[in-house]
Design a protein around this motif. Structure first.
Motif, short mmCIF file in Angstrom:
data_model
loop_
_atom_site.label_atom_id
_atom_site.label_comp_id
_atom_site.label_asym_id
_atom_site.label_seq_id
_atom_site.Cartn_x
_atom_site.Cartn_y
_atom_site.Cartn_z
N THR A 276 0.82 -1.21 0.00
CA THR A 276 0.00 0.00 0.00
C THR A 276 0.85 1.26 0.00
O THR A 276 0.66 2.16 -0.83
CB THR A 276 -0.93 0.02 1.22
N THR A 277 1.80 1.35 0.93
CA THR A 277 2.59 2.57 1.08
C THR A 277 3.94 2.51 0.38
O THR A 277 4.52 3.54 0.07
CB THR A 277 2.84 2.87 2.57
N GLY A 278 4.46 1.29 0.19
CA GLY A 278 5.80 1.15 -0.35
C GLY A 278 6.88 1.17 0.72
O GLY A 278 8.06 1.02 0.42
N MET A 279 6.49 1.37 1.99
CA MET A 279 7.46 1.36 3.08
C MET A 279 8.03 -0.03 3.27
O MET A 279 7.36 -1.04 3.06
CB MET A 279 6.82 1.84 4.39
N LEU A 280 9.29 -0.09 3.67
CA LEU A 280 9.94 -1.36 3.94
C LEU A 280 9.60 -1.84 5.34
O LEU A 280 9.55 -1.05 6.29
CB LEU A 280 11.45 -1.22 3.80
N TRP A 281 9.37 -3.16 5.48
CA TRP A 281 9.08 -3.71 6.80
C TRP A 281 9.78 -5.05 6.98
O TRP A 281 10.06 -5.76 6.03
CB TRP A 281 7.56 -3.85 7.02
N MET A 282 10.07 -5.35 8.23
CA MET A 282 10.75 -6.59 8.59
C MET A 282 9.97 -7.26 9.71
O MET A 282 9.54 -6.61 10.65
CB MET A 282 12.19 -6.31 9.06
N ALA A 283 9.81 -8.58 9.61
CA ALA A 283 9.04 -9.32 10.61
C ALA A 283 9.92 -10.28 11.42
O ALA A 283 9.40 -11.12 12.14
CB ALA A 283 7.92 -10.10 9.93
N ASP A 284 11.23 -10.14 11.33
CA ASP A 284 12.14 -11.07 11.99
C ASP A 284 12.16 -10.86 13.51
O ASP A 284 11.97 -9.75 14.00
CB ASP A 284 13.56 -10.88 11.44
N LYS A 285 12.42 -11.95 14.23
CA LYS A 285 12.55 -11.88 15.67
C LYS A 285 13.85 -11.15 16.03
O LYS A 285 14.83 -11.20 15.29
CB LYS A 285 12.55 -13.28 16.28
N LEU A 286 13.83 -10.51 17.19
CA LEU A 286 14.98 -9.72 17.60
C LEU A 286 16.25 -10.55 17.71
O LEU A 286 17.31 -10.15 17.23
CB LEU A 286 14.69 -9.04 18.95
N GLU A 287 16.15 -11.74 18.32
CA GLU A 287 17.35 -12.55 18.49
C GLU A 287 17.94 -12.99 17.16
O GLU A 287 19.15 -13.15 17.02
CB GLU A 287 17.08 -13.77 19.38
N ASP A 288 17.08 -13.19 16.15
CA ASP A 288 17.58 -13.56 14.82
C ASP A 288 18.32 -12.38 14.18
O ASP A 288 19.36 -12.56 13.54
CB ASP A 288 16.43 -14.01 13.92
N LEU A 289 17.78 -11.18 14.35
CA LEU A 289 18.43 -10.00 13.80
C LEU A 289 19.76 -9.74 14.50
O LEU A 289 20.75 -9.35 13.87
CB LEU A 289 17.51 -8.78 13.94
N GLU A 290 19.78 -9.94 15.80
CA GLU A 290 21.02 -9.71 16.56
C GLU A 290 22.13 -10.68 16.14
O GLU A 290 23.31 -10.34 16.22
CB GLU A 290 20.74 -9.84 18.06
#
Length: 417
Positions: A276-290
């Motif tokens: 809808t907006t074109g904004m980027l989003w991430m759904a990853d868990k914090l520990e995975d990102l870390e």
């Protein structure tokens, strides 16, 4: 009363009453735990329905940042305190902004800094300016332009400006292309920290020669999937290698006196574009990102990156909200300060971004960013409106004087005041 005669009747009545009590207790036992369970599920999987909802809500208490968004106040030196005391509110607000020179001069293409530029900087003594290829007409012209800009800034309030360019190599080489220098390879082709360091040293050398002192580089994102083939600005798909390359570039820029800007936290490698907006989003868990995407940012911080750019990216495991990007989130600021240990300048990604502006107006975003704890506001267009919006917010108390002074103190400290 003849109990014997009516005993059976009374017995039936007692049994009926007992059955009713049991049923009532059973219903209460069923309803109350159910309410508790529903509330717990609601709290752990809440979706921010409004930008004003409590920023401490999170997707899952086990996979998002802690609720505490408190950041310890910055402690400036006596010289920085003295400079702050001498500055007007308007001068402090202007220090928060980095924008294109055309935004304050009104010219279509900025190629020289003369009386009109001096007058503009007297009204808006900016924190910094960012330049594009069309602003560079040759070495001598560029050196004169940058020298004049710093002289005007010093004359106004005794504070140098960040004079910035996005010079990463490959397709992002506005200064090299403008002056016919050898363009450095795209980061994705470098392959090692040693090669990255040499590339950064070369870029820093010709930036310094031309009077520029800030580079919106390196990109600290890790490329994944299709991005690993298309993202030429990331150093690769292995987080350890990316982190080593980023750290080496930061060190090379530091050694040459160039302010590097590691970008764009929390990273775009795993991001998906909102339909809808074109904004980027991430759904990853914090520990995975870390364990992956954040490692390169931590290495940039440990290497002494003076500036960290925060992206207009939705990452609920960091912000605790579905609709607020990291660049406007106090929780994201707290995470970078408290968990990652970064005490330098936090700069927003470009708040003129059209996808962001479908959700937040640029002026609203600028206010929200300062309130969240961001220190510098990057706007490529619409500077005057955003400046006035932040100034008004300071004057009416929506942005506290303490918040403003904290942000400006970090900027002045980085500038060596």
């Amino acid at each position: 009363m003849n109990f014997r005669k009516n005993g059976d009747k009374y017995l039936i009545t007692v049994e009926a009453l007992a059955l009713i009590v049991v049923l009532v207790l059973g219903v209460l036992h069923f309803i109350m735990p159910g309410d508790v369970r529903e509330k717990k599920i609601g709290n752990n999987n809440s979706i921010a329905q409004d930008a004003t909802e409590d920023a401490t809500q999170s997707v899952n208490d086990d996979t998002s940042v802690d609720a505490d968004v408190t950041v310890a106040p910055f402690t400036p030196t006596d010289s920085v305190k003295s400079k702050l005391d001498s500055m007007t509110t308007e001068q402090k607000v202007a220090q928060l902004f980095i924008t294109r020179p055309e935004e304050i001069t009104g010219v279509s293409t900025f190629t020289q800094a003369g009386k009109k530029t001096k007058s503009a900087l007297e009204e808006y003594p900016l924190g910094g300016l960012i330049f594009r290829q069309e602003n560079f007409l040759g070495e001598e012209s560029t050196k004169m332009m940058m020298s004049n800009l710093q002289a005007y800034a010093q004359e106004k309030n005794g504070v140098n400006m960040f004079l910035a360019v996005d010079e990463e190599g490959g397709d992002r080489a506005p200064l090299a292309n403008g002056h016919a220098y050898e363009v450095q390879p795209a980061p994705s082709t470098l392959g090692s920290a040693d090669a990255a360091g040499k590339s950064a040293s070369t870029i820093a050398s010709y930036m310094t020669k031309n009077g520029l002192n800030m580079n919106l580089s390196p990109t600290a994102d890790v490329a994944y999937g299709d991005n690993s083939e298309n993202d030429t600005y990331a150093f690769g798909s292995d987080s350890a290698t990316v982190g080593d390359c980023v750290a080496t570039e930061v060190s090379s820029f530091n050694s040459a006196g160039i302010y590097s800007v590691a970008k764009c936290f929390p990273g775009k490698g795993k991001a998906t574009s909102d339909s809808t907006t074109g904004m980027l989003w991430m759904a990853d868990k914090l520990e995975d990102l870390e364990d992956s995407d954040f490692t390169s940012y931590k290495k940039a911080i440990d290497a002494g990156a003076p500036v960290l750019m925060i992206g207009n990216i939705l990452c609920q495991s960091v912000t605790g909200e579905e609709t607020k990007p990291c660049s406007l989130s106090s929780k994201a600021v707290a995470y970078v300060r408290n968990s990652m240990g970064f005490q330098g300048i936090l700069m927003t990604d470009d708040l003129s971004d059209t996808s962001l502006n479908k959700v937040y107006s640029q002026d609203q975003a600028a206010i929200e960013a300062v309130k969240a704890g961001m220190n510098m506001i990057f706007v490529s267009t619409g500077f005057e409106g955003s400046y006035n919006a932040v100034l008004t917010a300071v004057n009416n108390g929506d942005i506290s004087s303490e918040q403003l002074d904290d942000a400006v103190a970090r900027i002045l400290t980085t500038k060596g005041i």
